[in-house]
Write a protein that holds these residues in place. Sequence first.
Motif, PDB file in Angstrom:
ATOM      1  N   VAL A  16      -9.677   9.673  -3.666  1.00 34.99           N
ATOM      2  CA  VAL A  16      -9.126   9.003  -4.593  1.00 34.99           C
ATOM      3  C   VAL A  16      -8.705   9.494  -5.992  1.00 34.99           C
ATOM      4  O   VAL A  16      -9.532  10.167  -6.634  1.00 34.99           O
ATOM      5  N   ILE A  40     -10.653  -5.023   0.046  1.00 33.71           N
ATOM      6  CA  ILE A  40      -9.581  -5.124  -0.330  1.00 33.71           C
ATOM      7  C   ILE A  40      -8.650  -5.834   0.098  1.00 33.71           C
ATOM      8  O   ILE A  40      -8.140  -6.117   1.550  1.00 33.71           O
ATOM      9  N   SER A  85      -5.310   6.207  -3.020  1.00 35.47           N
ATOM     10  CA  SER A  85      -6.351   6.718  -2.397  1.00 35.47           C
ATOM     11  C   SER A  85      -5.650   7.254  -0.781  1.00 35.47           C
ATOM     12  O   SER A  85      -4.524   6.833  -0.342  1.00 35.47           O
ATOM     13  N   ASP A 106      -3.521   4.238   0.609  1.00 39.23           N
ATOM     14  CA  ASP A 106      -3.065   2.924  -0.167  1.00 39.23           C
ATOM     15  C   ASP A 106      -2.703   3.329  -1.824  1.00 39.23           C
ATOM     16  O   ASP A 106      -3.530   4.098  -2.584  1.00 39.23           O
ATOM     17  N   ARG A 145      -1.990   1.456  -3.840  1.00 37.34           N
ATOM     18  CA  ARG A 145      -2.606   0.572  -4.811  1.00 37.34           C
ATOM     19  C   ARG A 145      -3.550   1.092  -5.718  1.00 37.34           C
ATOM     20  O   ARG A 145      -3.962   0.900  -6.840  1.00 37.34           O
ATOM     21  N   TYR A 146      -4.307   2.040  -4.950  1.00 39.36           N
ATOM     22  CA  TYR A 146      -5.502   3.051  -5.667  1.00 39.36           C
ATOM     23  C   TYR A 146      -5.374   4.463  -5.390  1.00 39.36           C
ATOM     24  O   TYR A 146      -6.433   5.033  -5.897  1.00 39.36           O
ATOM     25  N   LEU A 206     -11.567   1.337  -5.998  1.00 39.60           N
ATOM     26  CA  LEU A 206     -12.215   2.395  -5.215  1.00 39.60           C
ATOM     27  C   LEU A 206     -13.398   3.415  -6.022  1.00 39.60           C
ATOM     28  O   LEU A 206     -14.097   4.179  -5.488  1.00 39.60           O
ATOM     29  N   PRO A 259      -3.357   2.248 -11.262  1.00 36.01           N
ATOM     30  CA  PRO A 259      -4.396   1.588 -10.434  1.00 36.01           C
ATOM     31  C   PRO A 259      -5.694   1.167 -11.359  1.00 36.01           C
ATOM     32  O   PRO A 259      -6.499   0.522 -10.865  1.00 36.01           O
ATOM     33  N   HIS A 294     -10.311  -0.089 -11.172  1.00 40.61           N
ATOM     34  CA  HIS A 294      -9.975   0.725 -10.074  1.00 40.61           C
ATOM     35  C   HIS A 294     -10.973   0.391  -9.061  1.00 40.61           C
ATOM     36  O   HIS A 294     -11.830   0.927  -9.090  1.00 40.61           O
ATOM     37  N   SER A 331       0.854  -1.366   0.095  1.00 40.93           N
ATOM     38  CA  SER A 331      -0.082  -0.079   0.001  1.00 40.93           C
ATOM     39  C   SER A 331       0.797   1.299  -0.060  1.00 40.93           C
ATOM     40  O   SER A 331       0.471   2.298   0.017  1.00 40.93           O
TER      41      SER A 331
END
Length: 614
Positions: free
Chosen positions: A340, A298, A394, A389, A391-392, A287, A130, A285, A102
């Motif tokens: 995000v 997640i 966010s 995070d 990965r997203y 989120l 992402p 994606h 993350s």
Amino acid sequence: MAEVFPSEEKTEPFTTEELQQRLQGSIQVDSIEEEHHDTIPLDALVIEEDHHKQGIRILVRPLTRNRSVSPGNDNVQWLALRAEVADPSQPRSKVLAVTQTSKDINFSIRIPQGDDENRPPIWCELYYDPASDSLILVNKSEMPIVLTRVSQPESTSDVNYGQEILPKTTKEVSPGTWRISIYAIPVLDFRILEKRPAKLVIPRDSADSSIISSSDVANSSVKRSFSDASSDEPVSPVAEKRARKTDGQEKDGVIIFMGPKDKELVFPFPNPAKTKEVAIPNGHHALLEVEKDETADIPGGCELDQYQLTKRDQIAMTGASSVFTAEHSNVPDGVITVKVLKTRNPNASDTRPQETHHNVIRQADIWLREYQSQEDLQHESIVRLYGGDARYLSLYMEHVDGKDLAARGVWRDTTDLFVGDRYDAVRILRDIAGALNYVHQKRKIHNDIKPANILYSRERGAVLCDFGLSTRSTDPATNGGTPYYVPPEFIGQKLRGPASDVWALGVTMLYVIRKIPFPDARGRQGHPKQLYWMIADLNRKPGPSHHHGHHTNNRATSAVTQMQQWLSEVNEAKGRLNKLDRIEYLILQMLTPNPNQRITMAKVMMELKDVPNK
């Protein structure tokens, strides 16, 4: 649900060059001696379920003669993987396995120049996207590299053998095995793995209403894979049509144990009997897929990277980001605010691939800067960052029950004037001066102080947010920010520091005490006195003028002229300040043209000690 207005903000992000100068913390592959003689193709190596659960995204095998490649940190490890068809003489193949956690936005490959090889050093960045399973490769080397797809592509359109990647250019690389070469010398193979998919947990009545006929499936471009949360048998992929209730869904509280002390909290997670799971297709994606009252489940390779996020109300939606309230399974304080960052513009179907690549990189770097800038800030007038995070892209922040000072219909009326009173002005100045004094003591600069980045309610007070453009005091001056709040010393000298935040707060306070209308509204199309310029153009060397009748198209000259016009209006507003009023006199000192003579936030705090709130 909060009403969402089209944004009038003209915030300018960091330039690509600035972001690259500031980028820190990426994973690197540095140089030590390590012997490898494996010849088994990376595609033939078996990826076990346990590897997927760890979040492994890339397998790397050096091909250099001296084998001088090794992990740079704990997110990279040597793994011995078996082949699909085992070779008795070599049952295991040793490769580098790269895990995306993350906190990781990219992976950096650095291979020094070999003593016994006639080739230069190589430096490539691989950014995680992402919104897809692909990665964006950036050639940071001084020489072109050749990128070859080793594995068989899924489609003929994906064939890309031996493409030359010039320095500073990008290439989207999809899942599969690729080879980097230079001067016809193979240097490195790497295999991209698909992401471990997240899931949505949605109310059962919404799930049931979304299952439609096969004829509708053929006509729909939005498809999801449903599985009953109370059953182990998956349902075939179907298209989804949403039919939602306006009221909240009833939830049952469940006990979740957190952290080493097993602290209990009750988190309103959907009852399995009342919900269905929706598998988000790989590469989406997650989120940005979740909607009101849905829960994103997640996955992660460690406890901190696994969580559930239940969306509540949308706060704002722009082309660059989505902001909404949510409940986070690892945050016991109830509702939080989620921001995000987007890497894809759904309305830009004709966007060139290079523009998309650069946007992925830019948004990832902005996320990293905002996360790093705010993670160590603990002040009552600064929005608390719980985590994020990569990965997203966010960020998970404290939810402040208050609207920003630019909110139309709340703190701004139809004439773009602030609607608060004297009490509000004193409270806002006191709170934000305290926050900025704290930030400056940390040797950081916010760089985007303006009404839209100050949340306010009379119960909580003023709270500073959005540290996406913040820098350290030792960093070069940035071109990021919003034009109306940039200090005069930026023209020609390109100076920005703590004093520039003071100036920006001074301009903001002119709006708060109703000496000027909302500055950002001047950039709106159709405004009777429209005024807008690009910050980067203020110090651009004037180029040759292009005459079209009586019109001169020179961005640098136009930017300086417009900012000088704006500064004259600020100066005019300053002339209407009452020096006998303690608050107005402080604002006057915050707008001193010479940054060396401008009042500091520490001095403002001292002066405010004996100022009553009313």
